[in-house]
Enzyme design. Structure first.
Site, short mmCIF file in Angstrom:
data_model
loop_
_atom_site.label_atom_id
_atom_site.label_comp_id
_atom_site.label_asym_id
_atom_site.label_seq_id
_atom_site.Cartn_x
_atom_site.Cartn_y
_atom_site.Cartn_z
N LYS A 22 0.84 -1.22 0.00
CA LYS A 22 0.00 0.00 0.00
C LYS A 22 0.87 1.26 0.00
O LYS A 22 0.62 2.19 -0.76
CB LYS A 22 -0.89 0.00 1.25
CG LYS A 22 -1.57 1.32 1.53
CD LYS A 22 -2.50 1.25 2.70
CE LYS A 22 -1.94 1.72 4.02
NZ LYS A 22 -1.52 3.09 4.17
N ASN A 23 1.89 1.27 0.85
CA ASN A 23 2.67 2.50 0.99
C ASN A 23 3.60 2.74 -0.20
O ASN A 23 4.22 3.79 -0.29
CB ASN A 23 3.46 2.49 2.30
CG ASN A 23 2.55 2.66 3.50
OD1 ASN A 23 1.35 2.92 3.34
ND2 ASN A 23 3.09 2.51 4.70
N CYS A 116 -5.91 7.90 8.96
CA CYS A 116 -6.20 7.21 10.22
C CYS A 116 -5.93 8.14 11.41
O CYS A 116 -4.96 8.90 11.39
CB CYS A 116 -5.29 5.98 10.34
SG CYS A 116 -5.98 4.51 9.58
N ARG A 121 -0.31 14.37 12.82
CA ARG A 121 0.13 14.23 11.43
C ARG A 121 0.18 15.55 10.66
O ARG A 121 -0.51 15.73 9.66
CB ARG A 121 -0.73 13.20 10.69
CG ARG A 121 -0.89 11.92 11.48
CD ARG A 121 -1.45 10.82 10.66
NE ARG A 121 -0.44 10.17 9.85
CZ ARG A 121 -0.67 9.08 9.12
NH1 ARG A 121 -1.85 8.55 9.08
NH2 ARG A 121 0.31 8.55 8.40
N ASP A 305 4.14 0.77 12.06
CA ASP A 305 2.94 0.12 11.51
C ASP A 305 2.73 -1.31 12.03
O ASP A 305 1.65 -1.85 11.90
CB ASP A 305 3.03 0.08 9.97
CG ASP A 305 2.73 1.43 9.36
OD1 ASP A 305 2.28 2.33 10.10
OD2 ASP A 305 2.95 1.60 8.15
N ILE A 327 6.97 7.22 16.98
CA ILE A 327 6.65 7.91 15.73
C ILE A 327 5.32 8.66 15.81
O ILE A 327 5.25 9.84 15.47
CB ILE A 327 6.62 6.92 14.53
CG1 ILE A 327 7.90 6.08 14.49
CG2 ILE A 327 6.42 7.67 13.21
CD1 ILE A 327 9.17 6.81 14.20
N ARG A 397 -8.50 -0.72 4.55
CA ARG A 397 -7.62 0.29 3.94
C ARG A 397 -6.28 -0.30 3.56
O ARG A 397 -5.61 0.19 2.65
CB ARG A 397 -7.31 1.40 4.96
CG ARG A 397 -8.43 2.28 5.29
CD ARG A 397 -7.88 3.35 6.20
NE ARG A 397 -7.45 4.45 5.39
CZ ARG A 397 -7.93 5.67 5.54
NH1 ARG A 397 -8.79 5.93 6.47
NH2 ARG A 397 -7.53 6.63 4.75
C1 UD1 Z 1 4.05 6.87 6.21
C2 UD1 Z 1 3.22 5.63 6.01
C3 UD1 Z 1 2.67 5.13 7.34
C4 UD1 Z 1 3.80 4.94 8.35
C5 UD1 Z 1 4.65 6.20 8.44
C6 UD1 Z 1 5.87 6.04 9.33
C7 UD1 Z 1 2.33 5.95 3.79
C8 UD1 Z 1 1.13 6.16 2.92
N1 UD1 Z 1 2.14 5.92 5.10
O1 UD1 Z 1 3.19 7.88 6.72
O2 UD1 Z 1 2.01 3.88 7.10
O3 UD1 Z 1 3.24 4.68 9.62
O4 UD1 Z 1 5.12 6.59 7.13
O5 UD1 Z 1 6.65 4.98 8.89
O6 UD1 Z 1 3.42 5.74 3.30
N2 UD1 Z 1 5.68 14.66 10.64
C9 UD1 Z 1 5.73 16.01 10.98
N3 UD1 Z 1 5.63 16.90 9.94
C10 UD1 Z 1 5.52 16.52 8.63
C11 UD1 Z 1 5.49 15.15 8.34
C12 UD1 Z 1 5.58 14.24 9.37
O7 UD1 Z 1 5.82 16.39 12.13
O8 UD1 Z 1 5.45 17.40 7.76
C13 UD1 Z 1 5.75 13.67 11.75
C14 UD1 Z 1 4.46 12.86 11.85
O9 UD1 Z 1 3.48 13.53 12.62
C15 UD1 Z 1 4.95 11.60 12.52
C16 UD1 Z 1 6.36 11.43 11.93
O10 UD1 Z 1 6.74 12.71 11.44
O11 UD1 Z 1 5.03 11.79 13.90
C17 UD1 Z 1 6.45 10.40 10.82
O12 UD1 Z 1 5.58 10.74 9.78
P1 UD1 Z 1 5.85 10.34 8.23
O13 UD1 Z 1 7.11 9.57 8.14
O14 UD1 Z 1 5.71 11.58 7.43
O15 UD1 Z 1 4.62 9.38 7.96
P2 UD1 Z 1 3.65 9.39 6.72
O16 UD1 Z 1 4.40 9.68 5.47
O17 UD1 Z 1 2.44 10.18 7.04
#
Ligand code: UD1
Length: 416
Positions: A22-23, A116, A121, A305, A327, A397
């Site tokens: 999915k990711n 979710c 986020r 995850d 995370i 999902r």
């Molecule tokens: C992706 C994955 C999700 C996985 C996550 C961490 C997809 C579609 N989803 O989510 O399944 O759990 O990586 O491995 O690929 N953060 C900030 N600011 C930002 C972006 C992120 O503070 O602009 C923080 C988030 O709140 C979180 C952490 O960074 O605490 C990690 O987020 P991120 O690696 O960006 O996860 P996703 O890309 O949303």
């Protein structure tokens, strides 16, 4: 949708061919909008989030054909650069379209993303990096309006190795003027898969899988063919489902090298693993052992995850296990539901202490997010009696036909 009803106690043993990730599929489908022409994406999982991505592409004006896990995207009719609020709310990863649409149209309008409910986020890292590349970003009434007369290659440092921010910058950078370097980039295997697809489209991307990614902008990209990598989180979920029931499982179409942190924990719990290049055979003992401490971390650390599915696994292990979630701040929502089933779990802040019990009991429980829902399925497979899980739309999902795969391995699971 509906409810999953599970009669616990049957061993989960047999063979499963693991779905595409999915990711990986979501950013890769977003990347197709940057091609001049047609792209063919194989091994796409049959998931609700892929249905939504399909809809986003169609609303942008792309032709999309989906058959037997193969998605063909023809971008020649693309005529819009906006993603409406209803689609953005349903799927957080729709934010990945931002980099791809700006790259193609030099304009993009999206609303703040949903997804979710596992934490706040924010998307500040995405927006900061895009601004550094010359994108003008106005945030108004819940919408993000982006324009970029020129996209400039830049030196981007991410304060945290965010998966989504790394992907967005990669997408924006492949057709930017000059060279972009992303330092403290996410190293997840899904980033490597995206890099492979972009390279096949004609992009110049180096260093994916390391903390420094270098991208040299090119004038245009062409359509390409790509096979999505296996889903390492789904693979580990099925290993957990088999392990908690003392079963024997053969996973095919997997890449064990991407799963080291998870396989290491399973070994610590007492399972026997035999790994080949695209296959894992697991034999579980009668009762699992606890794990000392599991800390979620960016790749190659233990993935957030799989924290909740593995927590379900430790509820019946011999001894005490500790989980530290680093995370996402709200990723213990499965704990109350596991407790209803008889698990002994204490949460304090970002830590959870699990004391293994001899038995879980079936109960009516609610999935509140994707992986927490998978955790409930795992617990239910080993619980005595019947468990009814509602909120299955969250599980759908990320897991394609979860009941079908588990039934084929002897689990007593059905959907109503
Ligand atoms: C992706 C994955 C999700 C996985 C996550 C961490 C997809 C579609 N989803 O989510 O399944 O759990 O990586 O491995 O690929 N953060 C900030 N600011 C930002 C972006 C992120 O503070 O602009 C923080 C988030 O709140 C979180 C952490 O960074 O605490 C990690 O987020 P991120 O690696 O960006 O996860 P996703 O890309 O949303």
């Amino acid at each position: 949708m509906g409810k999953l009803i599970i009669d616990g106690g049957a061993r989960v043993s047999g063979e499963i061919r693991v779905q595409g990730a999915k990711n990986a599929v979501l950013p890769i489908l977003a990347a197709t909008v940057m091609a001049d022409g047609e792209s063919v994406i194989k091994n796409c999982p049959d998931l609700r989030d892929v249905d939504k991505t399909d809809l986003v592409l169609k609303r942008l004006g792309c032709g999309v054909n989906r058959e037997n896990g193969i998605v063909t995207v023809d971008t020649r009719g693309m005529c819009d650069c906006r993603i409406c609020e209803d689609l953005m709310r349903e799927m957080r990863s729709s934010i990945i379209f931002l980099g791809a649409i700006i790259s193609r149209c030099r304009r993009a309008v999206v609303s703040m993303p949903g997804g979710c409910p596992i934490g706040l986020r924010p998307i500040d890292l995405h927006l900061k990096a895009l601004r550094e590349m010359g994108v003008d970003i106005q945030e108004e009434h819940g919408y993000i309006k982006c324009t970029a007369d020129v996209l400039r290659g830049s030196s981007i440092h991410l304060d945290f190795p965010s998966v989504g921010a790394t992907e967005n910058v990669m997408l924006a950078a492949v057709c930017a003027e000059g060279i972009t370097t992303i330092s403290n980039a996410a190293r997840e295997p899904e980033i490597v898969d995206l890099g492979r697809f972009l390279t096949d489209m004609g992009a110049k991307v180096q260093g994916t899988g390391t903390s420094v990614i270098t991208i040299e902008g090119v004038d245009r990209l062409h359509g390409a063919e790509h096979t999505i990598m296996p889903d390492r989180i789904v693979a580990a979920t099925y290993l957990a489902a088999s392990a908690i029931t003392g079963g024997e499982l053969c996973l095919r179409g997997v890449n064990p090298a991407d799963m080291r942190a998870m396989l290491h924990v399973l070994k610590e719990m007492g399972v026997k693993l035999k790994c080949e290049s695209d296959k894992i055979i697991q034999t579980a003992p009668e009762r699992l052992k606890s794990v000392h401490t599991i800390r979620t971390l960016p790749y190659p650390g233990f993935p957030t995850d799989i924290q909740s599915p593995f927590m379900a696994l430790t509820t019946m292990a011999k001894g005490t296990s500790v989980f530290v979630e680093n995370i996402f701040e709200n990723r213990f929502q499965h704990v109350d539901e596991l407790t209803r089933m008889g698990a002994d779990i204490k949460v304090e802040g970002r830590s959870a202490v699990v004391r293994g019990v001899k038995e879980l009991q079936g109960a009516n429980v609610v999935a509140r997010e994707l992986r927490g829902g998978a955790a409930l399925v795992i617990a239910a497979l080993a619980a005595s009696g019947t468990t009814t899980i509602s909120g299955t739309e969250f599980i759908d999902r990320g897991y394609e036909n979860i009941e079908k795969y588990l039934q084929s391995c002897g689990a007593k699971i059905r959907r109503e």
